[in-house]
Design a protein around this motif. Structure first.
Motif, short mmCIF file in Angstrom:
data_model
loop_
_atom_site.label_atom_id
_atom_site.label_comp_id
_atom_site.label_asym_id
_atom_site.label_seq_id
_atom_site.Cartn_x
_atom_site.Cartn_y
_atom_site.Cartn_z
N TYR A 28 16.60 -8.98 -4.94
CA TYR A 28 17.75 -8.77 -4.06
C TYR A 28 18.25 -10.07 -3.45
CZ TYR A 28 17.07 -3.84 -4.76
OH TYR A 28 16.97 -2.61 -5.35
N ARG A 29 17.35 -11.01 -3.18
CA ARG A 29 17.76 -12.32 -2.69
C ARG A 29 18.57 -13.05 -3.77
NH1 ARG A 29 15.99 -16.99 -3.67
NH2 ARG A 29 14.02 -16.34 -4.56
N LEU A 30 18.08 -13.02 -5.01
CA LEU A 30 18.80 -13.68 -6.11
C LEU A 30 20.11 -12.97 -6.45
CD1 LEU A 30 15.83 -14.60 -8.46
CD2 LEU A 30 17.42 -16.19 -7.37
N LEU A 31 20.15 -11.67 -6.23
CA LEU A 31 21.39 -10.92 -6.48
C LEU A 31 22.53 -11.48 -5.63
CD1 LEU A 31 22.43 -8.49 -8.10
CD2 LEU A 31 21.84 -7.05 -6.16
N THR A 32 22.22 -11.87 -4.42
CA THR A 32 23.22 -12.47 -3.53
C THR A 32 23.41 -13.96 -3.80
OG1 THR A 32 22.65 -10.88 -1.81
CG2 THR A 32 23.82 -12.84 -1.11
N ALA A 33 22.32 -14.68 -3.95
CA ALA A 33 22.39 -16.14 -4.08
C ALA A 33 22.92 -16.60 -5.44
CB ALA A 33 21.02 -16.75 -3.84
N ALA A 34 22.46 -15.99 -6.52
CA ALA A 34 22.82 -16.46 -7.86
C ALA A 34 24.01 -15.71 -8.46
CB ALA A 34 21.61 -16.36 -8.79
N ARG A 35 24.32 -14.53 -7.92
CA ARG A 35 25.47 -13.72 -8.36
C ARG A 35 25.47 -13.43 -9.86
NH1 ARG A 35 30.21 -13.93 -4.95
NH2 ARG A 35 31.22 -13.75 -6.95
N PRO A 36 24.39 -12.84 -10.39
CA PRO A 36 24.35 -12.53 -11.82
C PRO A 36 25.34 -11.44 -12.18
CG PRO A 36 22.52 -11.48 -10.71
CD PRO A 36 23.20 -12.36 -9.69
N THR A 37 25.77 -11.43 -13.43
CA THR A 37 26.70 -10.40 -13.90
C THR A 37 26.00 -9.31 -14.68
OG1 THR A 37 27.22 -11.73 -15.84
CG2 THR A 37 28.70 -11.92 -13.93
N TRP A 38 24.78 -9.57 -15.15
CA TRP A 38 24.00 -8.51 -15.79
C TRP A 38 22.52 -8.78 -15.62
CZ3 TRP A 38 20.96 -8.81 -20.38
CH2 TRP A 38 21.05 -10.00 -21.08
N PHE A 39 21.75 -7.73 -15.83
CA PHE A 39 20.31 -7.78 -15.64
C PHE A 39 19.66 -6.91 -16.68
CE2 PHE A 39 16.71 -5.47 -13.69
CZ PHE A 39 15.82 -6.52 -13.56
N ALA A 57 15.61 -0.06 3.24
CA ALA A 57 17.04 0.05 3.60
C ALA A 57 17.85 -1.14 3.10
CB ALA A 57 17.19 0.24 5.11
N VAL A 58 17.58 -1.54 1.86
CA VAL A 58 18.32 -2.63 1.23
C VAL A 58 19.49 -2.03 0.47
CG1 VAL A 58 18.21 -4.45 -0.51
CG2 VAL A 58 16.26 -4.05 1.00
N SER A 59 20.66 -2.54 0.72
CA SER A 59 21.83 -2.09 -0.03
C SER A 59 22.23 -3.17 -1.04
CB SER A 59 23.00 -1.82 0.91
OG SER A 59 24.14 -1.46 0.14
N PRO A 60 22.11 -2.87 -2.32
CA PRO A 60 22.47 -3.86 -3.33
C PRO A 60 23.97 -3.99 -3.54
CG PRO A 60 21.68 -1.88 -4.38
CD PRO A 60 21.53 -1.68 -2.89
N ARG A 61 24.75 -3.28 -2.78
CA ARG A 61 26.19 -3.34 -2.95
C ARG A 61 26.84 -3.91 -1.71
NH1 ARG A 61 23.82 0.56 -4.89
NH2 ARG A 61 24.00 1.33 -6.95
N LEU A 65 26.93 -7.54 -10.32
CA LEU A 65 26.45 -6.94 -11.56
C LEU A 65 27.52 -6.08 -12.21
CD1 LEU A 65 22.81 -5.82 -10.70
CD2 LEU A 65 23.51 -7.73 -12.15
N ARG A 66 27.74 -6.31 -13.49
CA ARG A 66 28.65 -5.46 -14.26
C ARG A 66 27.89 -4.44 -15.08
NH1 ARG A 66 32.15 -9.64 -17.21
NH2 ARG A 66 31.24 -11.28 -15.99
N GLN A 84 23.23 3.52 -11.81
CA GLN A 84 24.55 3.56 -12.41
C GLN A 84 25.70 3.56 -11.41
OE1 GLN A 84 24.12 6.94 -14.99
NE2 GLN A 84 23.25 5.71 -16.61
N VAL A 85 25.43 3.53 -10.12
CA VAL A 85 26.51 3.49 -9.15
C VAL A 85 27.18 2.12 -9.22
CG1 VAL A 85 27.08 3.61 -6.70
CG2 VAL A 85 25.38 5.15 -7.66
N ASN A 86 28.46 2.10 -9.55
CA ASN A 86 29.26 0.87 -9.68
C ASN A 86 28.76 -0.08 -10.76
OD1 ASN A 86 30.94 1.72 -7.62
ND2 ASN A 86 29.72 0.71 -6.06
#
Length: 102
Positions: A28-39, A57-61, A65-66, A84-86
């Motif tokens: 989740y830290r890398l999701l914000t910091a590195a901004r990947p488009t796929w995983f 209570a972490v919100s990944p949105r 990610l595409r 699959q949400v978004n």
């Protein structure tokens, strides 16, 4: 793994994010910091990410990610709707490796 996870993204001008191991908080830290488009992950890892988000209570949105690529086994029914949400989830289990190249 070598072609679809390393060579294809690099040939397309992408960046590879490598970690020494898996830890849901780091994801989740890398999701914000590195901004990947796929995983890409196995269903166990995807399940742990969903569990960690709900427990802490972490919100990944919103995120960048595409799509998420689920490999090695079918995605667990309780994880699929959350993943699959978004985001499009591409199952790659049961498909010959040469057909899963992105």
């Amino acid at each position: 793994g070598l072609v679809d996870l390393l060579l294809a993204p690099l040939m397309a001008g992408g960046t590879i994010i490598c970690t020494p191991g898996f830890a849901a908080p780091d994801f989740y830290r890398l999701l914000t910091a590195a901004r990947p488009t796929w995983f890409q992950g196995v269903p166990t890892v995807l399940g742990e990410l969903v569990f960690h988000a709900s427990r802490h209570a972490v919100s990944p949105r919103p995120n960048t990610l595409r799509f998420i690529r689920s490999v090695a086994a079918p995605l667990q029914p309780n994880v699929a709707p959350v993943a699959q949400v978004n985001t499009v989830t591409l199952p790659a289990s049961g498909i010959p490796p040469q057909r899963t190249i992105i």
